[in-house]
Design a protein around this motif. Sequence first.
Motif, PDB file in Angstrom:
ATOM      1  N   GLN A 492      -3.209  14.634   9.231  1.00  0.00           N
ATOM      2  CA  GLN A 492      -1.795  14.362   9.513  1.00  0.00           C
ATOM      3  C   GLN A 492      -1.187  15.472  10.369  1.00  0.00           C
ATOM      4  O   GLN A 492      -0.358  15.207  11.239  1.00  0.00           O
ATOM      5  CB  GLN A 492      -1.028  14.227   8.196  1.00  0.00           C
ATOM      6  CG  GLN A 492      -1.287  12.931   7.452  1.00  0.00           C
ATOM      7  CD  GLN A 492      -0.571  12.892   6.113  1.00  0.00           C
ATOM      8  OE1 GLN A 492      -0.455  13.911   5.427  1.00  0.00           O
ATOM      9  NE2 GLN A 492      -0.110  11.720   5.731  1.00  0.00           N
ATOM     10  N   LEU A 521      -1.121   6.538  11.051  1.00  0.00           N
ATOM     11  CA  LEU A 521      -1.422   7.141   9.754  1.00  0.00           C
ATOM     12  C   LEU A 521      -2.536   6.378   9.041  1.00  0.00           C
ATOM     13  O   LEU A 521      -3.400   6.991   8.388  1.00  0.00           O
ATOM     14  CB  LEU A 521      -0.159   7.179   8.891  1.00  0.00           C
ATOM     15  CG  LEU A 521       0.919   8.191   9.306  1.00  0.00           C
ATOM     16  CD1 LEU A 521       2.175   7.999   8.479  1.00  0.00           C
ATOM     17  CD2 LEU A 521       0.400   9.620   9.145  1.00  0.00           C
ATOM     18  N   TYR A 526      -4.608   7.526   5.797  1.00  0.00           N
ATOM     19  CA  TYR A 526      -3.464   7.647   4.893  1.00  0.00           C
ATOM     20  C   TYR A 526      -2.849   6.269   4.667  1.00  0.00           C
ATOM     21  O   TYR A 526      -2.411   5.613   5.617  1.00  0.00           O
ATOM     22  CB  TYR A 526      -2.421   8.597   5.465  1.00  0.00           C
ATOM     23  CG  TYR A 526      -1.118   8.584   4.689  1.00  0.00           C
ATOM     24  CD1 TYR A 526      -1.014   9.228   3.472  1.00  0.00           C
ATOM     25  CD2 TYR A 526       0.000   7.901   5.179  1.00  0.00           C
ATOM     26  CE1 TYR A 526       0.166   9.215   2.755  1.00  0.00           C
ATOM     27  CE2 TYR A 526       1.190   7.881   4.478  1.00  0.00           C
ATOM     28  CZ  TYR A 526       1.265   8.529   3.255  1.00  0.00           C
ATOM     29  OH  TYR A 526       2.441   8.512   2.543  1.00  0.00           O
ATOM     30  N   GLU A 536       0.455  14.897   1.350  1.00  0.00           N
ATOM     31  CA  GLU A 536       0.252  13.815   2.303  1.00  0.00           C
ATOM     32  C   GLU A 536       1.539  13.021   2.516  1.00  0.00           C
ATOM     33  O   GLU A 536       1.904  12.686   3.656  1.00  0.00           O
ATOM     34  CB  GLU A 536      -0.874  12.904   1.817  1.00  0.00           C
ATOM     35  CG  GLU A 536      -2.239  13.586   1.765  1.00  0.00           C
ATOM     36  CD  GLU A 536      -3.310  12.676   1.213  1.00  0.00           C
ATOM     37  OE1 GLU A 536      -2.985  11.505   0.909  1.00  0.00           O
ATOM     38  OE2 GLU A 536      -4.459  13.109   1.076  1.00  0.00           O
ATOM     39  N   ASN A 539       3.982  15.246   4.529  1.00  0.00           N
ATOM     40  CA  ASN A 539       3.636  15.314   5.948  1.00  0.00           C
ATOM     41  C   ASN A 539       4.013  14.025   6.670  1.00  0.00           C
ATOM     42  O   ASN A 539       4.469  14.055   7.827  1.00  0.00           O
ATOM     43  CB  ASN A 539       2.139  15.586   6.105  1.00  0.00           C
ATOM     44  CG  ASN A 539       1.780  17.022   5.790  1.00  0.00           C
ATOM     45  OD1 ASN A 539       2.650  17.888   5.716  1.00  0.00           O
ATOM     46  ND2 ASN A 539       0.499  17.278   5.592  1.00  0.00           N
ATOM     47  N   ALA A 540       3.826  12.909   5.998  1.00  0.00           N
ATOM     48  CA  ALA A 540       4.208  11.632   6.612  1.00  0.00           C
ATOM     49  C   ALA A 540       5.719  11.569   6.835  1.00  0.00           C
ATOM     50  O   ALA A 540       6.184  11.091   7.886  1.00  0.00           O
ATOM     51  CB  ALA A 540       3.743  10.471   5.731  1.00  0.00           C
TER      52      ALA A 540
END
Length: 847
Positions: A492, A521, A526, A536, A539-540
């Motif tokens: 990511q 993603l 992800y 995670e 970060n998204a």
Amino acid sequence: MRNRLSAAGVYARNPSIRWTWLVINILWLSGVLCLFLIGAVSRPHNPLMITQAFSSGVEHVSKDRLTPGPAIEWFVLVLVLISVRWVCLEYLAVWGARIEVRPIDNASGNELDTHPLDVAFREYMSLPKLYQLTTVPGDLEPEHLVEVLRVPTASGWRGLIAAAISYAFPRRAFIVYASLRMQDQNPKYGVAVQVRRLPGLAIELETQWSTSFERALQRGAYAAVAHILPQTKACGKVPWSSWRNRVMPVTLFRDYQRAKKMVAERRYDEALSLYHRALVIDANNIDMRYDVGQLYERLGLYPDALYTYFKLVDQLFPRGMHVRWPRIRIYRKGKRDPFVIWYRYVIVLALGIPLARELLYPDWPELREWLAIEQQGAMRVSQMRTGHTAHVEMRPLRTVELLEIRRLIASSLRERYPATMSSLTSKRIWDQLLQAPARSADPEKRIVALERSMLECAELEAQRLAISLKWSIGRYLGLRGSASLTLTAVRQAQLTIRYRLALLDMPLKNGWTPGRIETELETIGYIAERSTNWLEHYNAACLYALVMAVDKRTGGTQEIPSYRDHAYAAVSELELALRYGEDIDFLRTKRYWLQAGDPDLVGLRGYKCFRAFETRVYGRPLPATVNVPKYELYLHLRALLQDSAGHVEREWRRRATGNAGKVTHARFEEWWRQEEHAWELAIRLGRFYRQWQTRREAVESRRNWIESFGREVRSISYPNIHDPVYVPDLGDFNATQHVINQTDAMFNYLGYQCGRLARDQQNVNASNIMAKTRQWAAYAVRCAQTVPESDLLGKEVVQACEMRAAVWSALRQWAGAPDGERMAKFAEAVRKLRKPPRPTPFNFSAL
């Protein structure tokens, strides 16, 4: 020869496990146990006492050639008890590390209630959370074998067995004694600490002195723990793994513990200073240097954090290979994952605009001017932005730091990423990006060029990190999936870097839509519904909010309809991140970084959906402004200035009322030296408050000033802006920005209108506060020769004390609520200050 003796002394003082004696005792106990078992098994139908079983075993092994008598049987039993006790003590000392703290002994000669001091000492001993203290102080466990025989006859054989078991299986391995002491000179209060590791003798440590018994006890507790720590298994935890079997300096342990405590208390400048002091002793401590990098990020010093992380990664992971593994063993419980340090290096290197702007054009006008002067090779400039001549001695310390960090970063990145640097026109252009004059005709173009170059370096480094993390099997076996950093999180980060590079090349309106980001993603693995890792999801969310952070139209204060879908997707990811937290509490530890600190979320904070998210999670949102960290810093500085001005004001009022005691010439001179030093600090704080070293010096000077009068010091920490008392107007951005502007005006006035720090003969008769203070200081020196002590506090001097109190009162009110009206009151109070009278000649021979 001396080195050998010193090394032997170090090992003799702090051995962890005495392997020779441990092996001998285990072999001895194993042999005796075998004889007991052989004796018991050889005659299964005849019940035997334990001593008789030993004799029977000896007879059976020797084929009836040896027959131990009762004396030998009991002697062997005693030796067994001693050996079992010794082995248990070794286990408790190394693995259990249980400590007994005896009640404090009062040897100071004063009548004191030692109970609260005893409680405080135990709290300081348990504060590092390394060891377990015994629940009952001064327990009655026998320390000598002869005490086993002192069992009352009424207890019978059961009491004897209980005493023997209590002797053989002790419940603590270390005993700490503390004794209060006093001396005539400052610091007066001391604590003598002795540490005894059973079954050895007590070792007296260096007496710790301080300004109060409680502070001395804190220092004594840290000294005791620093002595015990290298002998125990707890030394394997971070950051002490390199101090096993070595004598740990007390100052190192104390500075580290105080730094951690001050970080928790939000006293970041003091914590950073203590970390630097600790690193002077242990310069190669990776964990402390990582903590320093985290503090740099918290204070917005991104270039310092980048270089700190770069040196750590360069030390932990060897170069010259495509897949990298750490050089040290890091997969044990209690050690930090080095891949997290590598990850933080990638994140800071890919910050983009904040990092590039801080390197080239920092948000400090005077610093930019001095960078231009230094880079042009000039030592003087005729006109600064404030309108007066600059002095070389007034150069900000940050100028030297930033120039050196620029050079180090440029040389390090050129060496590490030669292929990436070749993508620019030449290495000469890279040198110009960091070493060109700060006053440039097109600064934004240089910032974008530097941002692009660093993003390319970050992209290459993220690729290396992903490959190394993928093939690091030992990390997965050691951490067993408990680490927050995953391969998907690193990928990511790679996607975020590519997104930043794409936003540099294409218009924002043609950027990535939420649907495209979701597809990208999913491509890297992800899936929001399946992921159970908070990093995670976080970060998204940052990736969705990135388009709003780089758009200058938002400013973090208003919504743009075309980006609302990005905002909704980012908030949805944050909602998912709140559900998971494997090894940290996301809601608590990431609160500030989520609401104010992370630059990737700066554009999202102005959207209503994010404000509603804050309200649901934390009860109330923070103001929709990008200057929340600056607002928090200004609250801290204003509180520091307000409290300090209040203390000086009360002191001048006490002097004006005649409650200062007998005034001698030396004391009268000290008054005005203190006043001159106080205004020097105020001017220095006004000019250089953006430097953490200056803020740290102001805090230290304030504490020394207050303690010189025998008063207790109240610490001034960074305010918790989540408390209602500190939260600014949530609905009015202009009101918050007005407070920030007024605070800037206050510090500019203190820095440039109150006088100069350097003495200048041309401005002796100036009307600023510093010039008038120096005139009174010169008058106090002349009074020693012309005015008797009985006439020092004349009418004019008392009025001067009252006027000084009025000036500090005006400054205190101005710091509490900075505005133009209070600034005018302060300027009027300074204008009314009178010059010192001319001392009349006095004939001392007539006395």
